[in-house]
Scaffold this active site. Structure first.
Site, short mmCIF file in Angstrom:
data_model
loop_
_atom_site.label_atom_id
_atom_site.label_comp_id
_atom_site.label_asym_id
_atom_site.label_seq_id
_atom_site.Cartn_x
_atom_site.Cartn_y
_atom_site.Cartn_z
N CYS A 167 -8.34 -7.77 -30.19
CA CYS A 167 -7.94 -6.81 -31.23
C CYS A 167 -7.26 -5.58 -30.66
O CYS A 167 -6.93 -4.65 -31.41
CB CYS A 167 -9.15 -6.43 -32.07
SG CYS A 167 -9.93 -7.85 -32.87
N LYS A 335 -8.64 0.74 -41.70
CA LYS A 335 -9.26 -0.56 -41.99
C LYS A 335 -10.09 -0.51 -43.27
O LYS A 335 -10.39 -1.56 -43.85
CB LYS A 335 -10.12 -1.02 -40.82
CG LYS A 335 -9.34 -1.44 -39.58
CD LYS A 335 -10.26 -1.96 -38.49
CE LYS A 335 -9.48 -2.45 -37.26
NZ LYS A 335 -8.90 -1.36 -36.48
N PHE A 399 -12.83 -7.91 -28.54
CA PHE A 399 -13.81 -8.72 -27.85
C PHE A 399 -13.42 -8.88 -26.39
O PHE A 399 -12.23 -8.91 -26.04
CB PHE A 399 -13.90 -10.10 -28.50
CG PHE A 399 -14.70 -10.13 -29.78
CD1 PHE A 399 -15.36 -9.02 -30.25
CD2 PHE A 399 -14.80 -11.31 -30.52
CE1 PHE A 399 -16.10 -9.06 -31.44
CE2 PHE A 399 -15.53 -11.36 -31.69
CZ PHE A 399 -16.18 -10.24 -32.15
#
Length: 411
Positions: A167, A335, A399
């Protein structure tokens, strides 16, 4: 005061393009993000999943964009990228029919690549056997074809690559594109990210990990960065592209420089495959690197577009790190409106950061009703806030402990 050590190496953003759950085009994206109206909803294509929440691009017709034959040869990730790239090139005032394509590079970021194609062909194989696998699978699904297809569509024949730093891929692409320009290998670079991860396997896995929101009683309120009642992210799709040029080249052709790519930093936590380092040391290394690169002090950053994923651990770690590094910048996480578009999220947030810098306007964090009591940061809520800005920072984390940040400044 912004200081430039080597002005000849300055790289600017001359064009932007975006498509997300907020809609197609920069203008509609900015309007929706500034309104603070969320896009999260129950996904009708995922009726058998326990938490079928997503942020899908509305009213997207890939056939109208590419034509039916090309749609069969491309994954949705690529189709979204074409929309964003074409808008960015037009915004920059560039014409692919007239440019020297050998001097134009493409660097795109993605996390899951052709997830839609992979899932479709997996189920076809499982249900009907290997003889029914599409012969086009080898050109629709691989991640590298995302940039490769854009080079064909736009006539960009320079360095062509896809970065996959989870990401954090969007800022990684921007930082890599900036280096291509500084090295002299390119005169123009299209940098950004694209993602279409809304598959049953992807969403099912995120649910099993405990990373997804299960706020089914309030789907629109599911993505709530920094809120005390946040319970996970809402996956999204989208794409964003920024046209990068050397500042001198942009001036020479009489184009508008929308923002200076002032600094870039990247690091690895080296801590855990899915959880952030709770001390935020990896984040701090990336931010410090970007500040040093830009010759900026932490106090010069007036606004941070946070990663703000709406997950309990990320928001807590990031919020504490923001307080420790910067002091009191104005913070938002977009977001809350458009969800988490994984490898495209940071590219979208880079576009929103450029617009915030241009307009001196910071969008609100949607659904933030009660700030996590363990945080002491100035997060915009309710409505967009006017703020005088000379420099902004956008954060992206992924991640594997991937961290990438970009500082933008007034050109």
């Amino acid at each position: 005061m912004i200081r430039h050590h080597h002005e000849r190496d300055d790289v600017v953003v001359s064009g932007i393009g975006a498509i997300s759950a907020a809609g197609s085009g920069v203008a509609v994206n900015w309007e929706r993000v500034c309104s603070g109206v969320p896009t999260s909803a129950v996904d009708p294509r995922m009726p058998d999943l326990p938490a079928p929440l997503s942020c899908r691009v509305p009213d997207f017709d890939p056939v109208a964009v590419l034509g039916a034959p090309e749609v069969r040869r491309t994954d949705r990730t690529t189709q979204l990228a074409v929309v964003a790239a074409r808008e960015a090139v037009a915004d920059a005032g560039l014409d692919p029919a007239a440019w020297d394509g050998a001097r134009v590079g493409i660097v795109m970021g993605t996390s899951s690549g052709g997830a839609t194609s992979y899932e479709a062909e997996y189920f076809r194989y499982a249900e009907d056997g290997p003889e029914w696998i599409s012969p086009l699978f080898g050109i629709t699904a691989p991640m590298g074809l995302l940039a490769g297809y854009l080079s064909i569509v736009l006539g960009a024949y320079g360095p062509n690559m896809v970065v996959t730093t989870a990401c954090a891929a969007g800022p990684t692409a921007i930082g890599t594109g900036r280096q291509l320009l500084r090295s002299g290998l390119c005169d123009v670079v299209l940098a950004g990210g694209s993602e279409a991860p809304l598959t049953k396997m992807s969403l099912g896995s995120l649910y099993q990990m405990g990373a997804m929101s299960t706020r089914l009683h309030d789907p629109a309120g599911a993505s709530r960065p920094f809120d005390a009642d946040r319970d996970g992210m809402v996956p999204a799709e989208g794409a964003a592209v920024l046209v990068l040029e050397r500042a001198a080249d942009c001036r020479a052709r009489g184009a508008r420089a929308r923002a200076l790519v002032a600094g870039y930093g990247a690091s690895a936590d080296g801590y855990h495959l899915s959880a952030p380092d709770p001390d935020g040391t990896g984040i701090e290394r990336a931010v410090t690197m970007a500040l040093d690169d830009a010759d900026l002090r932490p106090s010069d950053i007036g606004h941070v577009n946070a990663h703000g994923s709406s997950t309990p651990l990320n928001d807590l770690t990031e919020g504490r790190t923001i307080s420790r590094i910067y002091g009191t910048p104005v913070v938002t996480s977009t977001k809350g409106v458009v969800g988490h578009a994984l490898g495209a999220a940071g590219a979208l947030e880079a576009v929103y950061s450029v617009l915030a810098l241009e307009e001196g306007l910071v969008p609100p964090t949607a659904n933030l009703e009660r700030l996590d009591p363990e945080l002491d940061i100035d997060v915009v809520t309710g409505e967009a806030r006017k703020v005088p800005l000379d420099a902004v920072m956008t954060h992206s984390f992924g991640f594997g402990g991937q961290n990438a940040v970009v500082a933008f400044a007034r050109p």
